[in-house]
Design a protein around this motif. Structure first.
Motif, mmCIF file in Angstrom:
data_model
loop_
_atom_site.group_PDB
_atom_site.id
_atom_site.type_symbol
_atom_site.label_atom_id
_atom_site.label_comp_id
_atom_site.label_asym_id
_atom_site.label_seq_id
_atom_site.Cartn_x
_atom_site.Cartn_y
_atom_site.Cartn_z
ATOM 1 N N LEU A 1 0.830 -1.209 0.000
ATOM 2 C CA LEU A 1 0.000 0.000 0.000
ATOM 3 C C LEU A 1 0.863 1.257 0.000
ATOM 4 C CD1 LEU A 1 -2.713 -1.036 2.628
ATOM 5 C CD2 LEU A 1 -2.774 -1.331 0.170
ATOM 6 N N ILE B 1 11.641 -4.051 5.992
ATOM 7 C CA ILE B 1 10.808 -3.825 7.185
ATOM 8 C C ILE B 1 9.798 -4.960 7.329
ATOM 9 C CG2 ILE B 1 9.038 -2.316 8.177
ATOM 10 C CD1 ILE B 1 10.459 0.026 6.847
ATOM 11 N N HIS B 2 9.204 -5.339 6.209
ATOM 12 C CA HIS B 2 8.189 -6.393 6.220
ATOM 13 C C HIS B 2 8.785 -7.742 6.618
ATOM 14 C CE1 HIS B 2 5.477 -9.421 4.832
ATOM 15 N NE2 HIS B 2 6.085 -9.588 3.695
ATOM 16 N N SER C 1 2.630 -7.137 5.606
ATOM 17 C CA SER C 1 3.034 -6.212 4.541
ATOM 18 C C SER C 1 2.083 -5.043 4.383
ATOM 19 C CB SER C 1 3.153 -6.972 3.229
ATOM 20 O OG SER C 1 1.950 -7.641 2.955
ATOM 21 N N PHE C 2 0.770 -5.252 4.623
ATOM 22 C CA PHE C 2 -0.138 -4.137 4.355
ATOM 23 C C PHE C 2 0.155 -2.972 5.293
ATOM 24 C CE2 PHE C 2 -2.660 -5.720 7.875
ATOM 25 C CZ PHE C 2 -3.316 -4.605 8.351
ATOM 26 N N MET C 3 0.575 -3.318 6.530
ATOM 27 C CA MET C 3 0.822 -2.256 7.500
ATOM 28 C C MET C 3 2.220 -1.664 7.310
ATOM 29 S SD MET C 3 -1.404 -1.249 9.495
ATOM 30 C CE MET C 3 -1.306 0.310 10.311
ATOM 31 N N ALA C 4 3.207 -2.527 7.057
ATOM 32 C CA ALA C 4 4.567 -2.020 6.830
ATOM 33 C C ALA C 4 4.565 -1.058 5.651
ATOM 34 C CB ALA C 4 5.522 -3.182 6.565
ATOM 35 N N LEU D 1 1.939 0.479 4.273
ATOM 36 C CA LEU D 1 1.115 1.673 4.525
ATOM 37 C C LEU D 1 1.934 2.719 5.277
ATOM 38 C CD1 LEU D 1 -1.855 2.663 4.141
ATOM 39 C CD2 LEU D 1 -2.265 1.945 6.481
ATOM 40 N N ALA D 2 2.649 2.263 6.316
ATOM 41 C CA ALA D 2 3.458 3.181 7.112
ATOM 42 C C ALA D 2 4.552 3.807 6.253
ATOM 43 C CB ALA D 2 4.073 2.446 8.293
ATOM 44 N N LEU D 3 5.205 2.976 5.423
ATOM 45 C CA LEU D 3 6.273 3.506 4.588
ATOM 46 C C LEU D 3 5.722 4.489 3.549
ATOM 47 C CD1 LEU D 3 9.377 2.880 4.533
ATOM 48 C CD2 LEU D 3 8.884 1.993 2.268
ATOM 49 N N PHE E 1 3.211 6.495 4.074
ATOM 50 C CA PHE E 1 3.051 7.752 4.803
ATOM 51 C C PHE E 1 4.399 8.471 4.889
ATOM 52 C CE2 PHE E 1 -0.799 5.838 6.993
ATOM 53 C CZ PHE E 1 -1.695 6.687 6.374
ATOM 54 N N VAL E 2 5.457 7.708 5.170
ATOM 55 C CA VAL E 2 6.787 8.321 5.255
ATOM 56 C C VAL E 2 7.157 8.945 3.908
ATOM 57 C CG1 VAL E 2 9.238 7.869 5.622
ATOM 58 C CG2 VAL E 2 7.545 6.754 7.076
ATOM 59 N N THR F 1 5.136 10.064 1.465
ATOM 60 C CA THR F 1 4.379 11.299 1.245
ATOM 61 C C THR F 1 4.943 12.413 2.115
ATOM 62 O OG1 THR F 1 2.435 9.934 0.873
ATOM 63 C CG2 THR F 1 2.069 12.282 1.141
ATOM 64 N N GLY F 2 5.264 12.061 3.382
ATOM 65 C CA GLY F 2 5.831 13.056 4.288
ATOM 66 C C GLY F 2 7.135 13.607 3.752
ATOM 67 N N ALA F 3 7.979 12.722 3.213
ATOM 68 C CA ALA F 3 9.258 13.173 2.664
ATOM 69 C C ALA F 3 9.033 14.082 1.463
ATOM 70 C CB ALA F 3 10.112 11.966 2.265
ATOM 71 N N GLN G 1 4.191 14.055 9.348
ATOM 72 C CA GLN G 1 3.711 12.811 8.760
ATOM 73 C C GLN G 1 4.823 11.779 8.661
ATOM 74 O OE1 GLN G 1 1.973 13.054 4.833
ATOM 75 N NE2 GLN G 1 0.616 11.386 5.350
ATOM 76 N N MET G 2 6.016 12.281 8.294
ATOM 77 C CA MET G 2 7.157 11.380 8.193
ATOM 78 C C MET G 2 7.491 10.779 9.556
ATOM 79 S SD MET G 2 10.376 12.604 6.045
ATOM 80 C CE MET G 2 11.813 11.727 6.539
ATOM 81 N N LEU H 1 5.090 4.726 13.662
ATOM 82 C CA LEU H 1 4.159 3.621 13.420
ATOM 83 C C LEU H 1 4.909 2.311 13.194
ATOM 84 C CD1 LEU H 1 1.339 2.570 12.916
ATOM 85 C CD2 LEU H 1 1.471 3.370 10.573
ATOM 86 N N LYS I 1 2.450 -12.407 5.925
ATOM 87 C CA LYS I 1 2.192 -12.076 4.528
ATOM 88 C C LYS I 1 2.257 -10.587 4.275
ATOM 89 C CE LYS I 1 0.032 -15.900 2.382
ATOM 90 N NZ LYS I 1 -0.983 -16.291 1.428
#
Lengths: 321, 313
Positions: A67, A116-117, A124-127, A129-131, A133-134, A136-138, B289-290, B296, B313
């Motif tokens: 994601l 990370i995953h 993976s969906f959360m790893a 998603l968080a990345l 966000f990072v 977009t933030g960057a 956000q970063m 997180l 997975k």
């Protein structure tokens, strides 16, 4: 006599039939849908989306999900513009160096995602998603929220130079699709993706280094996101922190609607091509026949749900989270 | 001392340490008025995180929370004039119904929750765009103050949002600790197959968890629109990431089963302090956000129960 109307055949050909039916439907309502100009419009809209979707196809074939595309596309697009401008601002003056560099950056971000995953054992969906966000933030950080313009005519030829009525970027996307198909069908890595998706423990037991395959998959996905970012910059002539917005929902819908199973192991890049075209045709057709564009998100939402429901073999699933 | 026994205490220790660090750097941060207004400002986010806790507690996720809140800000702005106070009921009902839909799709149709909630979020976005005509809407100021003014005033130095937050927290705590539903959710989070095997109607409780998540996201959206006196289809963007962070740093892992709503309250306060300290230490809003994305990742890595994941997975 082999049965033609089996569940497998129906699932395999359903996306293609849906695509044809949609084209017939929209043409029937408004014949101007079926024109070369409109098809070029659909192709331009679909080209960057196809690259994102192809990237995530590899991940979904492995049974994982990615994601992070919105953040990665935004970040690589912004970096690409900055690098191009720093290298002289035109493709001819040395700016071409930016292209391989950005592709490498995309692959590197994907590798971090995979790391990370896999190594921190985060789903993976959360790893991702968080990345994302990072990422977009960057991108916000680099641009300060501004738009970076980049208007080199040589580079924009990707959009403006047309062959047989279709701009160059459509052919570039086509070539990359062939590359993706080659990786999927004619390399060991491609076969390992299916092995991991079909049954991770079995793959591991047969000597596949599952962790490496996963990280390579995410890296490959990042590479394709970077291609999407470059095409998107060519299309818009600018980059900003929201360049990648909407790609997440659109690409995952496309992949799933095209017939790649979320559970892994089934489908491939050709399914993704059909899925991307379905989504692009729907988006374009809704405008052509005069439906308001606010319906698009809801239609995509319904579409992805129906596709997942139809492609799920309920006997094989114990429960889902 | 065993690290596993210390683990449940990490969240509030983190909170204390953070508050102390910021307090030493900037003593005026510790003034009660400042702390209370800080807590008051974070309440919409807290309510959303409270709802998300239920989805995460059973091992799922609700990615529609942000779109839901967006949609509700529009619904509240449009229907405040004709419906008056009843608009609150409409908002909560809408959230609850769409949450039920996510839950139904996840449990009965076997659509993974991150996809089903993403899709329901798409539906919310369409509804929001349709109702608002893609514009920012304003509430009528006098009517807002008459109907919902009690939500956002102050008594002394205590912002009224805090009473709402404490009330909702108490209700959720009651659900979690003292009802069959709470017990059932814990069982599902701890081991879904075992819960099903012992005769629990797992699907019904999971659907309820998603419904509660949707309902609370709607309350968050309502409060947010009252605070801003208006609504727009993207006004609450930026809520989802800190809300998920709040749940996870509070100590409810992605794998579910442990933690709970009280943890989320602590997690939300941690998010509030991180935000405030970033401003104090000169980290611009654009970088937040970063930072939250990295927090997180760290929070998931620290809390997740890897013994529950046979293959990741």
């Amino acid at each position: 006599m082999p049965r033609i109307l089996t569940r497998e055949n129906a699932i395999r050909w359903a996306p293609f039939m849906v695509l044809l039916a949609l084209i017939v439907l929209f043409t029937a309502i408004n014949p101007s849908f079926l024109s070369q100009r409109n098809f070029a419009r659909i192709a331009i809209a679909a080209a960057p989306a196809l690259m994102v979707a192809v990237g995530v196809t590899f991940i979904i074939v492995m049974g994982s999900i990615d994601l992070s595309m919105e953040g990665v596309v935004s970040l690589t697009a912004v970096l690409f513009c900055f690098l191009m401008l720093a290298l002289g601002g035109t493709l001819a003056s040395g700016g071409w160096v930016a292209i391989p560099v950005i592709l490498a950056v995309g692959a590197a971000i994907g590798l971090v995602n995979g790391f990370i995953h896999v190594k921190l054992k985060i789903p993976s969906f959360m790893a991702s998603l968080a990345l994302g966000f990072v990422g977009t933030g960057a991108a916000i950080l680099l641009t300060g929220g501004d738009i970076v313009k980049f208007n080199d005519p040589t580079f924009r030829a990707l959009l403006t130079w047309r062959i047989l009525g279709f701009p160059l970027m459509v052919y570039v996307a086509g070539l990359c699709l062939v590359l993706a198909w080659f990786i999927q069908s004619h390399t060991r890595l491609g076969r390992y993706f299916y092995a991991v998706g079909g049954g991770e423990e079995l793959a591991h037991a047969s000597g596949v280094r599952v962790q490496h395959v996963r990280m390579a998959g995410f890296s490959l996905a990042g590479f394709f996101y970077a291609i999407a970012a470059i095409l998107q910059v060519a299309k818009l002539g600018q980059a900003e922190s929201v360049t990648g917005s909407n790609f997440m929902f659109m690409s995952i819908t496309s992949v799933v609607v095209g017939g790649v199973a979320l559970w892994g192991g089934i489908g491939g890049v050709w399914n993704t091509l059909v899925g991307v075209l379905i989504v692009a045709v729907i988006n374009n057709g809704m405008v052509v026949i005069g439906l308001p564009d606010f319906l698009q998100a809801a239609v995509l939402g319904l579409l992805v749900i129906i596709a997942v429901i139809l492609s799920t073999d309920r006997r094989a699933v114990a429960f889902v989270k | 001392m065993d690290i596993q026994r210390l683990k449940p205490h990490f969240p509030w220790i983190t909170l204390l340490v953070l508050v102390t660090i910021v307090g030493i750097a900037d003593p005026s941060f510790l003034k009660p008025a400042n702390l209370l207004s800080l807590a008051g400002d974070i309440v919409p986010l807290f309510i959303m995180a409270l709802g998300l806790t239920f989805a995460i507690y059973i091992g799922g996720i609700d990615l529609s929370a942000q779109s839901m809140a967006n949609m509700i800000t529009v619904v509240a702005s449009v229907y405040l004039a004709p419906l008056g106070i009843w608009v609150a009921a409409l908002c909560i009902l809408a959230g609850f119904t769409l949450g039920t839909l996510s839950g139904y799709l996840t449990t009965r149709m076997y659509v993974p929750s991150f996809i089903s909630t993403l899709a329901v979020g798409g539906i919310c976005f369409s509804v929001a765009q349709w109702l608002s005509g893609n514009r920012a809407l304003n509430m009528d100021a006098t009517q807002r103050n008459e109907t919902f003014g009690w939500m956002i005033g102050r008594t002394g130095i205590v912002p009224h949002e805090l009473f709402i937050a404490i009330g909702l927290l108490a209700i959720c705590l009651l659900i979690e600790r003292r009802t069959v539903l709470g017990r059932a959710l814990k069982a599902v989070g701890a081991g879904e197959l075992a819960a099903a095997a012992s005769g629990l109607n797992v699907a019904r409780y999971k659907i309820l968890a998603f419904a509660i998540s949707g309902g609370l996201a709607a309350v968050a959206g309502l409060l947010f629109s009252v605070k801003l006196s208006g609504g727009a289809p993207t006004i609450a963007n930026g809520f989802l990431l800190p809300a998920i962070v709040a749940v996870l740093v509070g100590g409810t892992p992605l794998t579910g089963g442990v933690g709970g709503v009280l943890n989320t309250a602590i997690g939300t306060l941690i998010v509030a302090v991180i935000r405030a300290s970033m401003l104090y230490f000169g980290i611009a809003a654009t970088q937040q956000q970063m930072v939250f994305g990295l927090v997180l990742i760290a929070a998931i890595a620290l809390t997740i129960d890897r013994s529950k994941l046979r293959t990741v997975k």
